[in-house]
Design a protein around this motif. Structure first.
Motif, short mmCIF file in Angstrom:
data_model
loop_
_atom_site.label_atom_id
_atom_site.label_comp_id
_atom_site.label_asym_id
_atom_site.label_seq_id
_atom_site.Cartn_x
_atom_site.Cartn_y
_atom_site.Cartn_z
N VAL A 181 -31.98 31.23 120.49
CA VAL A 181 -30.76 31.92 120.93
C VAL A 181 -30.75 32.05 122.45
CG1 VAL A 181 -29.49 34.08 120.79
CG2 VAL A 181 -30.65 33.19 118.78
N GLN A 182 -31.88 32.48 123.01
CA GLN A 182 -31.96 32.69 124.46
C GLN A 182 -31.78 31.37 125.21
OE1 GLN A 182 -33.98 33.95 122.15
NE2 GLN A 182 -34.86 35.91 122.75
N ILE A 183 -32.42 30.33 124.69
CA ILE A 183 -32.35 29.04 125.37
C ILE A 183 -30.94 28.48 125.32
CG2 ILE A 183 -33.13 26.64 125.26
CD1 ILE A 183 -35.88 27.74 124.37
N SER A 184 -30.28 28.58 124.15
CA SER A 184 -28.94 28.01 124.10
C SER A 184 -27.97 28.82 124.94
CB SER A 184 -28.46 27.87 122.66
OG SER A 184 -28.33 29.14 122.09
N ASP A 185 -28.20 30.11 125.08
CA ASP A 185 -27.35 30.92 125.95
C ASP A 185 -27.46 30.46 127.40
OD1 ASP A 185 -25.72 33.61 126.04
OD2 ASP A 185 -27.10 33.70 127.74
N ALA A 186 -28.70 30.24 127.84
CA ALA A 186 -28.91 29.78 129.22
C ALA A 186 -28.29 28.39 129.40
CB ALA A 186 -30.39 29.74 129.53
N LYS A 187 -28.47 27.55 128.41
CA LYS A 187 -27.97 26.17 128.49
C LYS A 187 -26.44 26.17 128.54
CE LYS A 187 -28.64 21.80 126.07
NZ LYS A 187 -29.07 21.21 124.81
N ASP A 188 -25.82 26.96 127.65
CA ASP A 188 -24.35 26.99 127.58
C ASP A 188 -23.75 27.54 128.86
OD1 ASP A 188 -24.64 26.01 125.08
OD2 ASP A 188 -24.27 27.92 124.04
N ASN A 189 -24.45 28.45 129.52
CA ASN A 189 -23.92 29.01 130.76
C ASN A 189 -24.30 28.16 131.98
OD1 ASN A 189 -22.49 31.44 129.95
ND2 ASN A 189 -24.49 32.11 129.20
N GLY A 190 -24.94 27.04 131.74
CA GLY A 190 -25.23 26.09 132.80
C GLY A 190 -26.27 26.55 133.80
N ALA A 191 -27.25 27.31 133.34
CA ALA A 191 -28.30 27.74 134.26
C ALA A 191 -29.15 26.53 134.65
CB ALA A 191 -29.17 28.80 133.60
N ASP A 192 -29.38 26.34 135.95
CA ASP A 192 -30.21 25.22 136.36
C ASP A 192 -31.61 25.68 136.76
OD1 ASP A 192 -29.58 26.45 138.68
OD2 ASP A 192 -28.63 24.72 139.64
N LEU A 193 -31.86 26.99 136.71
CA LEU A 193 -33.20 27.50 136.94
C LEU A 193 -33.43 28.66 135.96
CD1 LEU A 193 -35.19 27.97 140.11
CD2 LEU A 193 -34.94 29.95 138.65
N LEU A 194 -34.56 28.63 135.29
CA LEU A 194 -34.87 29.68 134.33
C LEU A 194 -36.00 30.52 134.90
CD1 LEU A 194 -33.49 30.21 131.67
CD2 LEU A 194 -35.18 28.81 130.52
N PHE A 195 -35.74 31.82 135.08
CA PHE A 195 -36.76 32.73 135.60
C PHE A 195 -37.44 33.41 134.41
CE2 PHE A 195 -37.73 37.05 137.49
CZ PHE A 195 -38.84 36.62 138.18
N LEU A 196 -38.75 33.27 134.32
CA LEU A 196 -39.48 33.78 133.16
C LEU A 196 -40.53 34.83 133.57
CD1 LEU A 196 -40.14 30.32 131.46
CD2 LEU A 196 -38.27 31.89 130.99
N PRO A 197 -40.12 36.08 133.75
CA PRO A 197 -41.10 37.10 134.13
C PRO A 197 -41.85 37.60 132.89
CG PRO A 197 -38.93 38.07 134.06
CD PRO A 197 -38.79 36.66 133.61
N MET A 198 -42.90 36.92 132.50
CA MET A 198 -43.61 37.31 131.27
C MET A 198 -45.02 36.72 131.31
SD MET A 198 -41.75 34.61 128.75
CE MET A 198 -40.11 34.98 129.34
N TYR A 199 -45.82 37.07 130.33
CA TYR A 199 -47.14 36.48 130.20
C TYR A 199 -47.00 35.06 129.65
CZ TYR A 199 -49.27 40.99 131.14
OH TYR A 199 -49.66 42.16 131.73
N TYR A 200 -48.09 34.31 129.71
CA TYR A 200 -47.92 32.88 129.47
C TYR A 200 -47.78 32.45 128.02
CZ TYR A 200 -53.03 33.13 129.07
OH TYR A 200 -54.30 33.47 128.72
N GLN A 201 -48.16 33.32 127.06
CA GLN A 201 -48.01 32.86 125.67
C GLN A 201 -46.56 32.67 125.26
OE1 GLN A 201 -50.49 35.86 125.25
NE2 GLN A 201 -52.10 34.88 124.05
N PRO A 202 -45.68 33.69 125.44
CA PRO A 202 -44.28 33.42 125.14
C PRO A 202 -43.70 32.33 126.04
CG PRO A 202 -44.54 35.61 126.11
CD PRO A 202 -45.90 35.10 125.78
#
Lengths: 361, 420
Positions: free
Chosen positions: B250-271
């Motif tokens: 869901v999160q990925i398709s939301d970013a994709k549909d909104n045309g994000a060209d950079l994804l910021f991932l403030p999280m630990y590395y497993q997720p």
């Protein structure tokens, strides 16, 4: 004649439970005091655990009311604890300047925690307790998860104009002297610990008093009749939903006050603390101590809270040893040989005869 | 009934076996310089024991040594162990005895662990490894006037006295004895936004963060505030929780549909590793930008490192650095744990050395009380400059926050390469 004898046996058991709690309190207070040695004999670990132990004991007692007396399975008891913990703590922090004394503030926090948990218990109980079967287990499981998510997304702040709330995204602007009380996923931080061991002890006594009096009343007998045979109970005119609600809501209220006691003995609180695992932990206390057996819940809750800390010397093997001890206790308490042995120790000779006969060879 | 008795006996035997099995460990761990896994540490502990004519300081720490976050706790513990072994082997006036207790990433257990350390006689506290427990233990340490330097608990509430970036209020008063070795969450968030903006890495930014986690939310909040200030366009913001961190469609398709060209991932590395692989299978290839929690993704078991190709992150530590200190540390860590150290290990290694330097400069002795040591260390920390694996010329302010510059790294051919 026989009936009065039996009743007095119940009260004897109840008084023995009160006595056990008071004795344990007196011993711990004595060991912790400076009278024995400077700083007391209790280790810092145990000293820090006294308030959580009291909170877990009350949790186990309240869940035992639902599971042991009412005979309904609740898998979301930590949800009620969470409601009580957060509402009570917010109240305690908000009242910090109005009521600086710790004792009365703790009392108010526990009452508010119990009140909010009661409301939650009524809301869940109205639709669900009308149903038959295992629905309560499923709904309470969902309730625990919902509460966790709700509190994770809730922001509460305070300033001169009073309390402010926002949900999901924090868009409040606080005025001069403002303070965030509940900060979404960060929870509540910097709590002044106002819970004391004495307050926890008093709460345990109150919980015992409420439960014993409920169980030994006309309503209590109706509740147990529902547990034992619902159809038979209905056929003699016992209103099912009313009595189920009575036990379930009482249980929720006690869990709420235990939550407030627990939270005000910690210095930070996050909603994910009260997850499914905590609910199961409390259920383990109840099952280990024996369904419907209040003194068993008290001992089990206290022992299983201390045990993981007492096993720290085994470092990496700690949880393995914990699990094995748990299995061992479960087996030992259900072992007929051991049971017979203890029965012989504690009962009068003629009762042992009947006790043996009851077990069926 | 027979079966029950048999089961009882068998379980009893298991318990006896487990107790006997670790009984040796418990006894050996009383060796003066070390209280860790006996097999590896027994030798260095013994060799350094005679040198303990000087002061032996009791150093304690809590971390998740078991459970879901155990990878961080064990890394940090091993980092501190290496530093302690080195210092004890030098045989100077200052010797350390180190003890780590398990907190299973839970605040209540962490306080219990802290109290256990207190009962042991801990003089200086290495804090907790993760943020949630450290918020609780730092309050305890502050009340007890025990000095605390956490390697990796980056939440502002660990230090207290920091204004909430969204409301501008100070919710937790400053805990005077608490210091951090890592960047604070808001600094990471705003530094990331600034970096993305300055380097023009993306025009439309998507953010996925874990909204039931102190660390992730803390970074997100300050990132969002800074992005708004800079006019950085954030087109998609989605969240996940502990229970939902396996499926990100869901999160990925939301970013994709909104045309994000950079994804910021403030999280630990497993997720993050799952997001990378699920983005690939969704045919979505934006630029990825992470923070220090992303560090370690290359050593994750079963992770296809080609997925991380081109991932950018801000981290203080680069295990491929060629200076002698890093090389020697990486070598020792590999020998001990069989893997490349991450930032947690390096931060904790630095923590022990920073405390060592401060104790040395202050001329502290082990017979000083916790409060005296704490005052001496606070005096040193607010004035000294420290060079370590995770940065040169680090300084601390009285706020407890460290000042060091994050290194922008990009993953190329399965290794970190500096971006500047």
């Amino acid at each position: 004649m026989k009936k009065t004898l039996k009743l007095s046996k119940t009260s004897k058991g109840n008084f023995a439970t009160y006595g056990m709690v008071i004795l344990a309190y007196a011993i711990l207070q004595f060991l912790g005091s400076n009278a024995v040695r400077e700083g007391g004999l209790l280790s810092p670990t145990l000293r820090g655990q006294l308030v959580p132990i009291c909170a877990y004991v009350v949790m186990a007692l309240s869940l035992n009311l639902t599971v042991g007396i009412l005979g309904e399975l609740s898998l979301g008891h930590a949800g009620f604890m969470s409601v009580g913990a957060f509402s009570g703590t917010i109240a305690a922090i908000a009242l910090q300047n109005t009521i600086p004394a710790g004792g009365p503030r703790l009392l108010i926090a526990m009452v508010i925690g119990a009140a909010f948990a009661t409301v939650a218990g009524i809301l869940i109980g109205i639709p669900v307790l009308r149903l038959n079967g295992d629905y309560l287990a499923i709904v309470t499981l969902a309730f625990g998860e919902i509460i966790k998510s709700l509190i994770t997304n809730l922001y509460v702040g305070k300033d001169a104009n009073g309390l402010h709330f926002s949900f999901i995204t924090n868009n409040m602007r606080l005025g001069e002297g403002g303070q965030m009380l509940l900060n979404g996923p960060m929870g509540i931080n910097g709590i002044n610990k106002i819970s004391t061991f004495t307050a926890g002890f008093v709460l345990i006594l109150i919980a015992l008093f409420v439960i014993f009096n409920l169980v030994n009343s006309r309503s209590g007998r109706a509740i147990m009749a529902l547990r034992d045979n619902r159809i038979a109970a209905e056929s003699v005119g016992i209103p099912v939903t009313k009595y189920k609600m009575m036990a379930f809501v009482t249980s929720a209220a006690l869990a709420g006050s235990a939550g407030a006691l627990f939270a005000l003995g910690q210095n930070s609180l996050i909603s994910t603390k009260f997850d499914f695992n905590t609910s199961i932990l409390v259920l383990v206390f109840v099952v280990l101590g024996g369904l419907g057996r209040m003194w068993g819940s008290i001992i089990a809750a206290a022992a299983l809270t201390i045990l993981p800390e007492a096993l720290r010397q085994f470092s990496d093997y700690r949880m393995l040893v914990y699990a094995i001890v748990l299995i061992l206790v479960m087996l030992a308490t259900n072992n007929p040989t051991l049971k017979g042995f203890f029965a012989k120790l504690f009962r009068k000779p003629e009762e042992v005869e009947t006790g043996k006969g009851g077990e069926g060879k | 009934m027979k079966n029950r008795t048999l089961a009882l006996l068998l379980t009893g035997a298991m318990l006896a076996g487990a107790l006997a099995g670790c009984g040796g460990g418990a006894a050996e761990s009383k060796a003066p310089a070390e209280s860790q896994a006996p097999a590896e540490s027994a030798a260095p502990a013994e060799s350094s024991a005679p040198a303990a004519t000087g002061s032996v300081f009791k150093l304690g720490g809590t971390g998740p040594l078991t459970g879901g976050a155990a990878i961080y706790g064990n890394a940090a513990k091993a980092g501190a162990e290496i530093a302690v072994e080195e210092i004890n082997a030098m045989g100077g006036d200052i010797q350390f005895e180190l003890k780590y207790e398990d907190d299973t990433h839970d605040a209540e257990k962490a306080v219990n662990a802290y109290n256990t350390l207190k009962g042991w006689g801990m003089q200086i506290f290495l804090g907790s490894v993760t943020s949630t427990p450290c918020v609780a233990t730092s309050q305890e340490a502050n009340a007890d006037k025990t000095f605390l330097l956490t390697p990796s608990a980056s939440s502002t509430d660990v230090l207290g006295g920091v204004a909430n970036p969204l409301t501008g209020t100070v919710d937790v008063p400053r805990k005077d004895t608490a210091f951090q070795m890592c960047f604070m969450d808001p600094n990471q968030g705003s530094a990331s936004a600034q970096y993305i903006f300055d380097q023009k890495l993306g025009t439309k930014v998507g953010v996925i963060y874990k909204n039931d986690d102190v660390y992730s939310t803390g970074i997100y909040n300050s990132f969002a505030a800074k992005a708004e200030e800079l006019g950085l366009e954030v087109v998609s913001t989605t969240t996940f929780t502990e229970d939902t961190q396996t499926d990100f469609s869901v999160q990925i398709s939301d970013a994709k549909d909104n045309g994000a060209d950079l994804l910021f991932l403030p999280m630990y590395y497993q997720p993050a590793s799952l997001i990378l692989s699920q983005c690939k299978s969704a045919g979505y290839a934006p630029k990825f930008f992470g923070v220090d929690g992303m560090d370690g993704i290359l050593t994750l078991d079963g992770f296809d490192v080609t997925l991380a190709e081109g991932v950018m992150l801000l981290t203080p530590f680069n295990s491929d650095a060629t200076d002698d200190a890093t090389k020697s540390f990486v070598e020792k860590y590999k020998a001990k744990m069989g893997e490349v150290p991450n930032q947690f290990a390096a931060d904790n290694y630095d923590c022990v050395y920073a405390i060592y330097n401060a104790l040395k400069a202050a001329g502290a002795t082990a017979d000083m009380s916790n409060e005296e040591l704490c005052n001496a260390l606070i005096g040193q920390f607010t004035t000294m400059t420290f060079d370590g694996l995770t940065g040169e010329g680090m300084t601390w302010t009285a706020d407890g926050a460290v000042s060091k510059s994050p290194k922008g790294m990009v993953i190329e051919n399965g290794a970190y390469v500096g971006m500047d």
